[in-house]
Scaffold this motif. Sequence first.
Motif, PDB file in Angstrom:
ATOM      1  N   PHE A  49       0.851  -1.191  -0.080  1.00 38.81           N
ATOM      2  CA  PHE A  49       0.065   0.012   0.043  1.00 38.81           C
ATOM      3  C   PHE A  49       1.100   1.159   0.045  1.00 38.81           C
ATOM      4  N   VAL A  50       0.628   2.097  -0.948  1.00 36.28           N
ATOM      5  CA  VAL A  50       1.291   3.603  -0.799  1.00 36.28           C
ATOM      6  C   VAL A  50       0.338   4.400  -0.431  1.00 36.28           C
ATOM      7  N   ARG A  51       0.891   5.232   0.611  1.00 37.80           N
ATOM      8  CA  ARG A  51      -0.050   6.262   1.140  1.00 37.80           C
ATOM      9  C   ARG A  51       0.714   7.680   1.084  1.00 37.80           C
ATOM     10  N   CYS A  52       0.090   8.541   0.397  1.00 42.75           N
ATOM     11  CA  CYS A  52       0.519   9.969   0.076  1.00 42.75           C
ATOM     12  C   CYS A  52      -0.186  10.699   1.061  1.00 42.75           C
ATOM     13  N   LYS A  53       0.512  11.395   2.035  1.00 44.29           N
ATOM     14  CA  LYS A  53      -0.064  12.348   2.838  1.00 44.29           C
ATOM     15  C   LYS A  53      -0.246  13.777   2.307  1.00 44.29           C
ATOM     16  N   THR A  54      -1.275  14.049   2.080  1.00 49.15           N
ATOM     17  CA  THR A  54      -1.402  15.588   1.393  1.00 49.15           C
ATOM     18  C   THR A  54      -2.547  16.427   2.325  1.00 49.15           C
ATOM     19  N   THR A  55      -2.007  17.462   2.429  1.00 49.05           N
ATOM     20  CA  THR A  55      -2.922  18.440   3.098  1.00 49.05           C
ATOM     21  C   THR A  55      -3.177  19.608   2.579  1.00 49.05           C
ATOM     22  N   SER A  56      -4.200  20.524   2.839  1.00 49.35           N
ATOM     23  CA  SER A  56      -4.582  21.637   1.985  1.00 49.35           C
ATOM     24  C   SER A  56      -5.082  22.588   3.082  1.00 49.35           C
ATOM     25  N   GLY A  57      -4.740  23.947   2.807  1.00 45.98           N
ATOM     26  CA  GLY A  57      -5.068  24.952   3.874  1.00 45.98           C
ATOM     27  C   GLY A  57      -6.521  25.403   3.343  1.00 45.98           C
ATOM     28  N   TYR A  58      -7.155  24.808   2.027  1.00 44.80           N
ATOM     29  CA  TYR A  58      -8.342  25.136   1.601  1.00 44.80           C
ATOM     30  C   TYR A  58      -9.745  25.030   2.595  1.00 44.80           C
ATOM     31  N   GLU A  59     -10.478  25.749   2.976  1.00 42.95           N
ATOM     32  CA  GLU A  59     -11.523  25.505   3.671  1.00 42.95           C
ATOM     33  C   GLU A  59     -12.788  25.924   2.917  1.00 42.95           C
ATOM     34  N   ALA A  60     -13.715  25.098   2.647  1.00 47.61           N
ATOM     35  CA  ALA A  60     -14.880  25.469   1.994  1.00 47.61           C
ATOM     36  C   ALA A  60     -15.738  26.367   2.601  1.00 47.61           C
ATOM     37  N   MET A  61     -16.381  27.408   1.862  1.00 49.78           N
ATOM     38  CA  MET A  61     -17.123  28.368   2.321  1.00 49.78           C
ATOM     39  C   MET A  61     -18.583  27.995   2.141  1.00 49.78           C
ATOM     40  N   ILE A  62     -19.325  27.851   3.208  1.00 57.16           N
ATOM     41  CA  ILE A  62     -20.628  27.303   3.160  1.00 57.16           C
ATOM     42  C   ILE A  62     -21.643  28.552   2.857  1.00 57.16           C
ATOM     43  N   LEU A  63     -22.315  28.806   2.123  1.00 56.05           N
ATOM     44  CA  LEU A  63     -23.136  29.939   1.972  1.00 56.05           C
ATOM     45  C   LEU A  63     -24.834  29.631   2.287  1.00 56.05           C
ATOM     46  N   THR A  64     -25.518  30.417   2.639  1.00 57.98           N
ATOM     47  CA  THR A  64     -26.897  30.314   3.122  1.00 57.98           C
ATOM     48  C   THR A  64     -27.617  30.567   1.746  1.00 57.98           C
ATOM     49  N   PRO A  65     -28.787  29.988   1.474  1.00 59.47           N
ATOM     50  CA  PRO A  65     -29.419  30.393   0.065  1.00 59.47           C
ATOM     51  C   PRO A  65     -29.522  32.132  -0.142  1.00 59.47           C
ATOM     52  N   GLU A  66     -29.726  32.561   1.065  1.00 58.72           N
ATOM     53  CA  GLU A  66     -29.607  34.107   0.963  1.00 58.72           C
ATOM     54  C   GLU A  66     -28.543  34.754   0.525  1.00 58.72           C
ATOM     55  N   GLN A  67     -27.352  34.341   1.155  1.00 66.07           N
ATOM     56  CA  GLN A  67     -26.072  35.011   0.424  1.00 66.07           C
ATOM     57  C   GLN A  67     -25.608  34.588  -0.736  1.00 66.07           C
ATOM     58  N   ALA A  68     -25.960  33.106  -1.291  1.00 62.37           N
ATOM     59  CA  ALA A  68     -25.954  32.893  -2.681  1.00 62.37           C
ATOM     60  C   ALA A  68     -26.753  33.663  -3.615  1.00 62.37           C
ATOM     61  N   TYR A  69     -28.143  34.104  -3.190  1.00 58.66           N
ATOM     62  CA  TYR A  69     -28.975  34.898  -4.006  1.00 58.66           C
ATOM     63  C   TYR A  69     -28.256  36.256  -4.191  1.00 58.66           C
ATOM     64  N   ALA A  70     -27.836  36.733  -2.949  1.00 56.64           N
ATOM     65  CA  ALA A  70     -27.350  38.131  -3.070  1.00 56.64           C
ATOM     66  C   ALA A  70     -26.028  38.097  -4.119  1.00 56.64           C
ATOM     67  N   ILE A  71     -25.181  37.215  -4.006  1.00 55.34           N
ATOM     68  CA  ILE A  71     -24.132  37.098  -4.957  1.00 55.34           C
ATOM     69  C   ILE A  71     -24.572  37.273  -6.459  1.00 55.34           C
ATOM     70  N   VAL A  72     -25.530  36.085  -6.497  1.00 52.41           N
ATOM     71  CA  VAL A  72     -25.980  35.969  -8.010  1.00 52.41           C
ATOM     72  C   VAL A  72     -26.512  37.305  -8.548  1.00 52.41           C
ATOM     73  N   CYS A  73     -27.359  37.924  -7.699  1.00 57.68           N
ATOM     74  CA  CYS A  73     -28.110  39.156  -8.082  1.00 57.68           C
ATOM     75  C   CYS A  73     -27.089  40.267  -8.305  1.00 57.68           C
ATOM     76  N   ASN A  74     -25.649  40.475  -7.882  1.00 59.38           N
ATOM     77  CA  ASN A  74     -24.655  41.248  -8.105  1.00 59.38           C
ATOM     78  C   ASN A  74     -23.795  40.928  -9.213  1.00 59.38           C
ATOM     79  N   LEU A  75     -23.992  39.892  -9.731  1.00 50.30           N
ATOM     80  CA  LEU A  75     -23.264  39.695 -10.997  1.00 50.30           C
ATOM     81  C   LEU A  75     -23.519  40.336 -12.105  1.00 50.30           C
ATOM     82  N   ARG A  76     -22.829  40.718 -13.192  1.00 51.55           N
ATOM     83  CA  ARG A  76     -23.188  41.336 -14.361  1.00 51.55           C
ATOM     84  C   ARG A  76     -23.456  39.955 -15.435  1.00 51.55           C
TER      85      ARG A  76
END
Length: 111
Positions: free
Chosen positions: A3-30
């Motif tokens: 078995f080969v194991r590759c230890k990987t880590t990432s500093g990425y942390e997903a941002m979870i939006l509420t439906p209201e936040q997602a709607y606000a973002i979409v409304c502000n897109l051109r």
Amino acid sequence: MRFVRCKTTSGYEAMILTPEQAYAIVCNLREPERTLTLLAAGTGLRISECLGLQWQDVNFADAMIHVRRTWTCGQVGLPKSKASEGSCAAPSVARRIHAPLETEDDVFAAQ
């Protein structure tokens, strides 16, 4: 070596939006970013697949989108995998995008 194991880590942390936040973002897109965002979210298509769409790939009568090509870094290519190449149902927003944009072959023509 059994078995080969590759230890990987990432500093990425997903941002979870509420439906209201997602709607606000979409409304502000051109346009065309707003429609592109809604199309990708509503279909699950990759951004490169959305950008590769041409009007001949959109069947408004059957509400279907056919993925036949991608567009990445200014280059037209093939879908990432055989599973990617196919059709998906067009969400209601996709059925309304044809009027202002249909003057080009590409749905999201490079600007």
